[in-house]
Design a protein around this motif. Structure first.
Motif, PDB file in Angstrom:
ATOM      1  N   ALA A  80     -13.964 -42.826  27.848  1.00 52.44           N
ATOM      2  CA  ALA A  80     -14.264 -42.143  26.393  1.00 52.44           C
ATOM      3  C   ALA A  80     -14.818 -43.207  26.427  1.00 52.44           C
ATOM      4  O   ALA A  80     -15.558 -42.299  24.883  1.00 52.44           O
ATOM      5  CB  ALA A  80     -13.092 -41.561  26.317  1.00 52.44           C
ATOM      6  N   THR A 111     -13.865 -35.102  33.715  1.00 54.40           N
ATOM      7  CA  THR A 111     -13.837 -34.607  32.473  1.00 54.40           C
ATOM      8  C   THR A 111     -13.652 -35.013  31.188  1.00 54.40           C
ATOM      9  O   THR A 111     -13.155 -35.934  31.441  1.00 54.40           O
ATOM     10  CB  THR A 111     -12.628 -32.928  33.589  1.00 54.40           C
ATOM     11  N   ALA A 112     -13.537 -34.037  30.543  1.00 51.96           N
ATOM     12  CA  ALA A 112     -13.886 -34.842  29.084  1.00 51.96           C
ATOM     13  C   ALA A 112     -12.503 -35.196  28.395  1.00 51.96           C
ATOM     14  O   ALA A 112     -12.227 -35.860  28.536  1.00 51.96           O
ATOM     15  CB  ALA A 112     -14.031 -34.025  28.383  1.00 51.96           C
ATOM     16  N   THR A 113     -11.910 -34.004  28.982  1.00 50.29           N
ATOM     17  CA  THR A 113     -10.016 -33.908  28.775  1.00 50.29           C
ATOM     18  C   THR A 113      -9.645 -35.491  29.781  1.00 50.29           C
ATOM     19  O   THR A 113      -8.716 -36.142  29.488  1.00 50.29           O
ATOM     20  CB  THR A 113      -9.355 -33.470  29.392  1.00 50.29           C
ATOM     21  N   ASN A 137      -6.909 -39.936  22.227  1.00 49.88           N
ATOM     22  CA  ASN A 137      -7.045 -38.388  21.715  1.00 49.88           C
ATOM     23  C   ASN A 137      -6.274 -38.153  21.347  1.00 49.88           C
ATOM     24  O   ASN A 137      -6.454 -37.081  20.264  1.00 49.88           O
ATOM     25  CB  ASN A 137      -7.838 -37.628  23.031  1.00 49.88           C
ATOM     26  N   TYR A 208     -18.417 -38.514  37.380  1.00 47.88           N
ATOM     27  CA  TYR A 208     -18.487 -37.265  36.711  1.00 47.88           C
ATOM     28  C   TYR A 208     -18.442 -35.911  37.898  1.00 47.88           C
ATOM     29  O   TYR A 208     -19.927 -36.448  38.586  1.00 47.88           O
ATOM     30  CB  TYR A 208     -19.862 -37.132  35.731  1.00 47.88           C
TER      31      TYR A 208
END
Length: 458
Positions: A80, A111-113, A137, A208
């Motif tokens: 990230a 995914t961003a998560t 996060n 991605y």
């Protein structure tokens, strides 16, 4: 880098890897590459995965090969992003991430998560030379062992022992790491170039679904072994008005004191400029240089070749191969001068180099999602052809676990006749067409002047 836990000397062109064990990593720092992490208060117990769940377990020299492998991770820059943040990839290609605060091993979903859950920021540990891993996060939550299981917990829990429970020594890995990938993490479509005294690689940021990333990064090296991550040099989501995603296959050129980054955005080709090869780059036109639909096929996969007379040519294409001389400003061309090539089996990613008066057109065949993706090439006495097909120079090697090698680029070591090819392949062992990794191998020419088949080195 200070107090490396493990130093490796790699000789490109041979399979020799010499590893020298050293002390633990410096506080608040974990070098990339293969590492193991030992609990500071449960001596002899290391972070490992078992049935896809994270834990700490005893590992010794007499442990099984599987246990040693399970306790070895490849440390990469954080998926990230973020300064001082890292991610951990297991030998099966999966990544440590937290879900519902339990730490487990899962395939990168892109995914961003997921990327955030799999990113940990390195902090000082409770004893000298140890580290703590803070969730990127969930600030204030740290990776820690609880009843030998791994969780991300807030530092307010069990305050008497929490600092030690969440501290680990970075050690020599139980299983030796591979030389490659040369850039740690998931990347594809590498463009390699020698610029301003350093080698640079500009790749597609991978991992991605649907290759839907937005950011381009740059990496540089003086020796093709140790690479500096220069971070994001262009982000379509925030810096390009006409495209917001599908950031693919950048390439770079230099002229008159400026660097030109040609890139794909939503199947258009754009161009951005900078005064430094490390960026940041700025969109030069406010529109595509080559818009989707300009010609048949996809308008993707740009590459620039500059001939001995200073004339630069732009090559691109998917399904159809194109080239055009660039104007002196490097950001325009005459559409009437676009040439279409007939190249056997051509799919995408044309790339040209010149050696001893011969132009070598190399290109990728098949689909990047296929393990049969590979590189073929042709030669000519002109940068615009016609081309004589010469066969395959890079293909899969299942004995080494190498699948889908392609979308390459080639660089010449300055002042020598030594050449290297950078390319991507499926991440070993569990990658696929959107989970790829970048490696570099020697590129050799035979006595007849033709490119010899590339021999991959792990």
């Amino acid at each position: 880098m200070r107090n490396l836990a493990r130093a490796a000397t790699v000789l490109l062109g041979s399979s020799m890897v010499v590893a020298v064990a050293a002390g633990p990593a410096a506080a608040a720092e974990i070098p990339t590459g293969a590492r193991s992490l030992e609990s500071v208060n449960l001596t002899g117990r290391y972070i490992r995965h078992s049935d896809y769940l994270g834990s700490v377990a005893a590992v010794t020299s007499s442990s099984t090969a599987q246990l040693k492998s399970d306790a070895t991770f490849t440390v990469t820059p954080g998926l990230a992003g973020g300064a001082g943040c890292v991610s951990f990839q297991a030998a099966n290609g999966m990544w440590l991430r937290h879900r519902d605060f339990r730490v487990r091993l899962e395939t990168n979903a892109g995914t961003a998560t997921f990327l955030a859950d799999a990113t940990f920021c390195v902090r000082d540990g409770s004893v000298s030379g140890s580290v703590r891993l803070e969730s990127s996060n969930y600030p204030g939550r740290f990776l820690r062992h609880r009843d030998n299981q791994l969780w991300v917990d807030p530092s307010t829990t069990n305050p008497g022992t929490f600092a030690a429970d969440s501290s680990f020594r970075v050690t020599t890995p139980w299983v030796a790491g591979r030389r490659s990938p040369v850039i740690k993490g998931l990347y594809g479509d590498p463009n390699i170039a020698y610029l301003n005294g350093r080698y640079y690689i500009y790749p597609t940021t991978d991992g991605y679904a649907g290759w839907s990333g937005t950011r381009f990064k740059a990496f540089s090296s003086t020796d093709l072994v140790n690479w500096t991550d220069h971070g994001t040099v262009l982000d379509l989501a925030t810096q390009v008005d006409w495209s917001s995603g599908r950031a693919w296959a950048p390439t770079v050129a230099y002229r008159n004191g400026r660097y030109y980054l040609y890139f794909c955005g939503d199947t258009n080709i754009g161009v951005a400029t900078s005064t430094s090869p490390a960026g940041p780059f700025t969109d030069a036109l406010g529109r595509p240089l080559i818009a989707a639909g300009f010609r048949s096929g996809q308008m993707i996969d740009p590459a620039v070749f500059t001939d001995d007379d200073g004339q630069s040519y732009l090559y691109w294409g998917n399904g159809y191969a194109y080239a055009v001389p660039l104007n002196a400003d490097m950001i325009s061309f005459d559409p009437a001068r676009v040439t279409t090539f007939g190249l056997p089996n051509f799919r995408e990613a044309p790339f040209v180099v010149k050696r001893n008066g011969v132009y070598h057109m190399t290109y990728s065949v098949d689909d990047t999602r296929s393990e049969n993706y590979h590189v073929e090439y042709a030669t000519s006495t002109s940068p615009l052809g016609p081309w004589t097909h010469r066969g395959t120079i890079l293909s899969k090697n299942l004995n080494l676990g190498i699948k889908g090698p392609g979308h390459h680029s080639i660089v010449q070591a300055p002042g020598t006749d030594t050449w290297y090819v950078a390319y991507h392949r499926f991440a070993i062992p569990a990658g696929d067409g959107t989970n790829r990794e970048v490696t570099i191998d020697p590129l050799r020419f035979g006595a007849d002047g033709m490119i010899m088949p590339v021999v991959p080195i792990l």
